[in-house]
Design an enzyme around this catalytic site. Structure first.
Site, PDB file in Angstrom:
ATOM      1  N   ARG A 185      39.243  28.993  44.880  1.00 51.82           N
ATOM      2  CA  ARG A 185      40.375  28.232  45.412  1.00 51.82           C
ATOM      3  C   ARG A 185      40.440  28.308  46.937  1.00 51.82           C
ATOM      4  O   ARG A 185      41.040  27.450  47.583  1.00 51.82           O
ATOM      5  CB  ARG A 185      41.690  28.725  44.804  1.00 51.82           C
ATOM      6  CG  ARG A 185      42.847  27.783  45.085  1.00 51.82           C
ATOM      7  CD  ARG A 185      43.947  27.889  44.083  1.00 51.82           C
ATOM      8  NE  ARG A 185      44.755  29.085  44.279  1.00 51.82           N
ATOM      9  CZ  ARG A 185      45.808  29.389  43.504  1.00 51.82           C
ATOM     10  NH1 ARG A 185      46.127  28.603  42.485  1.00 51.82           N
ATOM     11  NH2 ARG A 185      46.514  30.474  43.725  1.00 51.82           N
TER      12      ARG A 185
ATOM     13  N   TRP B 236      42.478  40.902  43.302  1.00 47.51           N
ATOM     14  CA  TRP B 236      41.702  41.382  42.165  1.00 47.51           C
ATOM     15  C   TRP B 236      42.171  40.791  40.839  1.00 47.51           C
ATOM     16  O   TRP B 236      41.460  40.874  39.844  1.00 47.51           O
ATOM     17  CB  TRP B 236      41.774  42.906  42.079  1.00 47.51           C
ATOM     18  CG  TRP B 236      43.161  43.469  42.192  1.00 47.51           C
ATOM     19  CD1 TRP B 236      43.733  44.021  43.305  1.00 47.51           C
ATOM     20  CD2 TRP B 236      44.168  43.519  41.173  1.00 47.51           C
ATOM     21  NE1 TRP B 236      45.025  44.407  43.046  1.00 47.51           N
ATOM     22  CE2 TRP B 236      45.322  44.109  41.739  1.00 47.51           C
ATOM     23  CE3 TRP B 236      44.206  43.128  39.827  1.00 47.51           C
ATOM     24  CZ2 TRP B 236      46.499  44.312  41.024  1.00 47.51           C
ATOM     25  CZ3 TRP B 236      45.377  43.328  39.106  1.00 47.51           C
ATOM     26  CH2 TRP B 236      46.510  43.911  39.707  1.00 47.51           C
TER      27      TRP B 236
ATOM     28  N   GLU C 101      49.749  33.435  50.140  1.00 50.14           N
ATOM     29  CA  GLU C 101      50.345  33.357  48.801  1.00 50.14           C
ATOM     30  C   GLU C 101      50.633  34.782  48.389  1.00 50.14           C
ATOM     31  O   GLU C 101      49.722  35.553  48.094  1.00 50.14           O
ATOM     32  CB  GLU C 101      49.390  32.648  47.838  1.00 50.14           C
ATOM     33  CG  GLU C 101      50.050  32.206  46.549  1.00 50.14           C
ATOM     34  CD  GLU C 101      49.941  33.259  45.460  1.00 50.14           C
ATOM     35  OE1 GLU C 101      50.962  33.958  45.231  1.00 50.14           O
ATOM     36  OE2 GLU C 101      48.877  33.387  44.865  1.00 50.14           O
TER      37      GLU C 101
ATOM     38  N   CYS D 234      50.944  36.658  40.022  1.00 52.69           N
ATOM     39  CA  CYS D 234      52.059  36.297  40.898  1.00 52.69           C
ATOM     40  C   CYS D 234      53.024  35.340  40.217  1.00 52.69           C
ATOM     41  O   CYS D 234      54.174  35.210  40.644  1.00 52.69           O
ATOM     42  CB  CYS D 234      51.527  35.686  42.189  1.00 52.69           C
ATOM     43  SG  CYS D 234      50.427  34.287  41.930  1.00 52.69           S
TER      44      CYS D 234
END
Length: 493
Positions: free
Chosen positions: A155, A146, A245, A279
């Site tokens: 991506r 989100w 990821e 991240c």
């Protein structure tokens, strides 16, 4: 909104829906379908049926459809920006930036189709060759987060589709509307039935089922490390390829010779972009002791000036939901109870009007944080950062690398020797030197340790969606001699 299966927009087979809230106001924005296992089966069957037709097309033919989607997204980019503001809570400048990032990524992938190549390798004799083809895996499950709900969709979708895979997109339940908007653009661009399917709903209901499905060949997911570990466990039954990821705990390192203004601007980006819900967000601040006081004074002053509230004019938006606020409060409470020094923030702001019930939290800076504290070891995912001074490069490397994660890191110095030494010593997938992010489309987004496996972006990321297939050819004439086979067995046949 609706889900998209086999070329048809439809409700969940159960008819159940879930509410989606505006993070800035706390008001209901829309409802979305809670897909069932039957819906998942229908999407997978559709993707399976479409795979042969889609993979038989040339990459140039597939690229033309992606390029048409790019044109449609570019034409209506203001709509996407507005949706990101409402659904994700981004301030306008961040929403605009993500929209431009979507366009850049999709353009990068559409231009890559002529670079999808294999190899011809010499065999064991001059009349033997090994043809190494790159072929699509098959059905791809794309699970998107989100925090960057448009950029992360592209991506994953763009390289998966370009390389001939069919895709089932499962976006976060916090941002399903952005995913729907993007899928509509691909549909309008002429993507064939079954090639792209959209499923929304509760991970607790369909998550395990979709990732352990026997027909799924590849799973790409951006999210938490705990979710990634569960996916690894479930997907192992069918040996599905994984692109994961996951978490990050980026160290932001400022050496004594750094350009202070450059470092400050980059830190504001790295810490407060998307309210720290990234991240690659800076979550640990290590500053050389010679400049620590000066740097912290300026960082606190800049952070005080950050405006919250109206996304059209503010500098930082809200957290994504109530749970995110509670998580942020938990770490600040740890700081208070442990006696760490809260230099700024540490509370929800007092806003008026329609934003008073939004999920906002003040920029929070904390010092005297021990290296083994949860504030330095666990991913907070909010506008909170701990700071500590360092006195030597060895201490810097040791503390920066002391993390179970290994995604992004930042270093500010004018010393070339330190730059190149750090590029070897810092055990992170990405090191940004004298600059903030963002990751470029041509960069490979990957990490060490519990950050995950494989990666996305660049030619290496595209290759993750292709399986290397070897064809061994002997084109010599005459008899074949095999050293381990007795030729006498074949006489007088």
């Amino acid at each position: 909104m609706k889900i998209y299966i086999d070329g048809e927009w439809r409700d969940s087979s159960s008819g159940e829906t879930i509410k989606k809230y505006n993070p800035s106001t706390g008001e209901v924005l829309d409802t979305f379908p809670a897909a069932t296992r039957n819906d998942v089966d229908a999407a997978i069957d559709s993707a399976e049926d479409a795979f042969k037709r889609w993979s038989d097309m040339t990459s140039m033919e597939r690229s033309k459809i992606l390029y048409k989607a790019l044109e449609l997204i570019s034409k209506d980019k203001d709509q996407l920006t507005d949706l990101l503001i409402k659904e994700n809570g981004k301030v306008k400048r961040e929403a605009m930036d993500e929209t431009e990032g979507v366009i850049d990524q999709l353009q990068y992938y559409t231009e890559f189709e002529r670079k999808l190549t294999g190899d011809i390798v010499e065999g064991t004799s001059n009349k033997r060759k090994i043809f190494q083809y790159k072929v699509p895996y098959g059905i791809v499950i794309a699970i998107t987060p989100w925090n960057f709900p448009a950029a992360m969709v592209i991506r994953k979708l763009a390289p998966a589709l370009l390389t001939g895979n069919t895709v089932i997109l499962k976006p976060s339940s916090d941002t399903p509307l952005t995913a729907e908007w993007l899928v509509k653009k691909f549909v309008d661009a002429g993507i064939p039935k079954g090639v792209l399917n959209l499923i929304t709903g509760k991970g607790s209901e369909i998550g395990d089922y979709i990732v352990e499905h026997k027909k799924v060949s590849l799973i790409t997911m951006t999210g938490s490390t705990s979710t990634g570990q569960r996916i690894m466990e479930k997907a192992s039954k069918n040996m599905a390829k994984l692109i994961l990821e996951l978490g990050g705990k980026a160290p932001f390192m400022v050496w004594k010779d750094a350009n202070i203004e450059r470092a400050l601007k980059s830190l504001v980006w790295a810490k407060y972009l998307n309210v720290g819900q990234s991240c690659i967000a800076a979550e640990r601040l290590y500053i050389h002791e010679d400049i620590y006081d000066e740097f912290m004074k300026k960082f606190i002053e800049v952070s005080k000036r950050i405006k919250l509230g109206d996304p059209e004019s503010s500098d930082m938006g809200p957290l994504i939901n109530k749970s995110a606020v509670e998580t942020t409060e938990k770490y600040v409470d740890i700081a208070r109870s442990s006696g760490y020094k809260i230099l700024l923030g540490g509370k929800k702001p007092e806003l008026s009007g329609k934003y008073k019930n939004g999920y906002f939290y003040e920029p929070t800076i904390i010092e005297n944080v021990p290296q083994d504290s949860p504030l330095f070891q666990e991913e907070i995912f909010g506008p909170v950062i701990g700071a500590e001074s360092v006195s030597s490069v060895d201490e810097l490397y040791e503390k920066a690398n002391d993390s179970k994660y290994g995604l992004a890191s930042y270093l500010f110095t004018e010393d070339p020797e330190l730059i190149f030494e750090a590029s070897e010593k810092i055990r992170f997938g990405e090191l940004y030197v004298n600059m903030p992010g963002p990751e470029a489309s041509q960069g490979y987004h990957t990490g060490f340790r519990l950050t995950g496996q494989a990666g996305e972006g660049s030619k290496y990321g595209i290759s993750e969606y292709l399986k290397l297939k070897n064809v061994y050819v002997d084109y010599s004439r005459g008899n074949l001699s095999i050293s381990t086979v007795n030729d006498d067995l074949f006489k007088n046949l």
